[in-house]
Design an enzyme around this catalytic site. Structure first.
Site, PDB file in Angstrom:
ATOM      1  N   HIS A  16     -21.188  28.370  16.103  1.00 57.94           N
ATOM      2  CA  HIS A  16     -22.567  29.264  16.564  1.00 57.94           C
ATOM      3  C   HIS A  16     -22.529  27.636  18.273  1.00 57.94           C
ATOM      4  O   HIS A  16     -22.437  28.364  19.206  1.00 57.94           O
ATOM      5  CB  HIS A  16     -23.710  28.907  16.047  1.00 57.94           C
ATOM      6  N   LYS A  40     -34.977  39.832   5.568  1.00 62.22           N
ATOM      7  CA  LYS A  40     -33.699  38.446   5.192  1.00 62.22           C
ATOM      8  C   LYS A  40     -35.120  37.291   4.431  1.00 62.22           C
ATOM      9  O   LYS A  40     -36.555  37.197   4.595  1.00 62.22           O
ATOM     10  CB  LYS A  40     -32.702  37.930   5.975  1.00 62.22           C
ATOM     11  N   ARG A  89     -15.577  36.750  15.573  1.00 59.38           N
ATOM     12  CA  ARG A  89     -14.654  36.502  15.058  1.00 59.38           C
ATOM     13  C   ARG A  89     -13.373  37.336  14.428  1.00 59.38           C
ATOM     14  O   ARG A  89     -12.731  36.733  14.412  1.00 59.38           O
ATOM     15  CB  ARG A  89     -15.476  36.063  13.445  1.00 59.38           C
ATOM     16  N   SER A 127     -22.278  31.813   8.370  1.00 58.13           N
ATOM     17  CA  SER A 127     -24.223  30.963   8.089  1.00 58.13           C
ATOM     18  C   SER A 127     -24.352  31.205   6.398  1.00 58.13           C
ATOM     19  O   SER A 127     -24.261  30.732   6.220  1.00 58.13           O
ATOM     20  CB  SER A 127     -25.532  31.207   8.618  1.00 58.13           C
TER      21      SER A 127
END
Length: 183
Positions: A16, A40, A89, A127
């Protein structure tokens, strides 16, 4: 030009930070926007994440940190941003992010999505990976800023690992199989 870098950042990773730093060189202002996602269960509260991001980006004068609810496009309009900044990614990220960019375009044609390819050393990092490693007592010192690593260890009631040794099971040497004599 103002860019919004939205996400949950639970926790913020070196990947990040890589995107934030590179974005801060491309845009006049980068607002790191922490989404309050009711679907979440985060490791850190929104306030803790805001504080963590502020701490790790304090050296970047054109980076702000804020929290928001709702649609990212609406938040971007409120902040008069022209760009949504996203890191990629892998191919799987691209598929999801492209769909999101197209969807956002149907809501506001005034906001563009800019993708930055993640630096090679962070191409595997998320994460979720950090939390999984820490949950089982592994070292995350090489994945997040040091002060964030310490906070993660506290959440899992772990002391910081002194090293991350790789252990393997010792296997007995292979023995040659007897062969039958040729006749």
């Amino acid at each position: 030009m103002i860019a919004i870098y939205p996400g949950s950042f639970d926790p913020i990773t070196l990947g990040h930070l890589d995107i934030i730093q590179r974005g801060s060189r491309l845009f006049d202002r980068v607002i790191v926007a922490v989404l309050r996602n009711p679907n979440k269960t985060p490791l850190f509260t929104v306030q803790q994440r805001l504080d963590q991001i502020r701490l790790t980006t304090q050296h970047l004068s054109n980076v702000e940190v804020d929290g928001f609810d709702g649609l990212t496009v609406n938040y971007a309009q409120k902040k008069q941003a022209q760009v949504l900044l996203r890191g990629l990614r892998a191919i799987s990220d691209f598929e999801v992010e492209l769909q999101m960019a197209h969807t956002n375009k149907t809501i506001s044609t005034q906001i563009e999505t800019v993708f930055l390819a993640t630096s090679n050393e962070y191409s595997f990092l998320s994460s979720s990976v950090v939390k999984e490693i820490a949950r089982f007592g592994g070292s995350v010192d090489h994945l997040v800023p040091q002060q964030i690593a310490l906070e993660i260890y506290k959440c899992y009631n772990h002391t910081p690992p002194t090293a991350n040794p790789i252990t393997t099971e010792a296997l007995p040497p292979l023995q040659s199989m007897p062969t039958e004599p040729e006749t």
